[in-house]
Design an enzyme around this catalytic site. Sequence first.
Site, PDB file in Angstrom:
ATOM      1  N   ASP A 154       0.877  -1.492   0.084  1.00 44.03           N
ATOM      2  CA  ASP A 154      -0.035  -0.149  -0.321  1.00 44.03           C
ATOM      3  C   ASP A 154       1.523   1.411   0.174  1.00 44.03           C
ATOM      4  O   ASP A 154       1.554   1.540  -0.720  1.00 44.03           O
ATOM      5  CB  ASP A 154      -1.060   0.071   1.276  1.00 44.03           C
ATOM      6  N   LYS A 182      -1.294  -1.573  -4.768  1.00 43.36           N
ATOM      7  CA  LYS A 182      -1.727  -0.642  -4.801  1.00 43.36           C
ATOM      8  C   LYS A 182      -1.495   0.777  -5.681  1.00 43.36           C
ATOM      9  O   LYS A 182       0.024   0.962  -5.686  1.00 43.36           O
ATOM     10  CB  LYS A 182      -2.563  -0.108  -3.518  1.00 43.36           C
TER      11      LYS A 182
END
Length: 237
Positions: A154, A182
């Site tokens: 992330d 991501k």
Amino acid sequence: VSTQSTWDLIIFDLMEVYPIDKIKAINISDTTKFSKELFMLPYWAKEYIDCVLVTSGMIRDRTEKIAQEIYDIYKDEAELTFVVVMTGSDKFFNELLGALQTLMSAGKSKLRFDFQYVKASSYTGLKSGELKLTHLNVDYIKNKHVIIVEDIYDTGRSMKQMLDCFKAMSPTSLRTAILFHKRNPENLPFKYIGDFTGFIIPNKFVVGYNLDYNQKFRELPHLCVIAEKGIKAFKSQ
């Protein structure tokens, strides 16, 4: 003519700048959105989910391919150690291990698997913070071929801290298997891509397939985008 790479361009127009061509993975576009009404989801959770982003079937198929890639690299080695980051990575690892065992049964490799579960926590609510890593035994790492199994990349901060920690333990080799990468502008400065990556996903808060939001939604069979109503309902006190 500029030779500056896309990794060096810290520009947050992700559709144009994010280096998708550098990642061997399935790209899920920002416009991908499957209706939650078309899938089996727990009744209680539906009102808190915006949409389904990646189906369980796609995840299983991609995991099988990652297993093949890992097998091809390590099949001539004697031993391979997996370090599984709890709790979100459990489901991914179980699928990955099952696929590897199938490949081992069909082939002639003498490769042995070992694995260790470590507890890493950095999330409270929506934000990623300082990493806390526990249950880590250096004997599982030193002079071993190691793959870190992680559910999601992330902000990049947790992975950076983990890699620094593991490198200090002197493994023979160190790679990562990351299910979801991501498209988060915060991770671009780290210039890191997992060695085995499943999917590149939009910069949205996702739950399901063992990923949680404040210990909720892990049991959802698919990767889903949480709705604003769900964020508010289960906000950390």
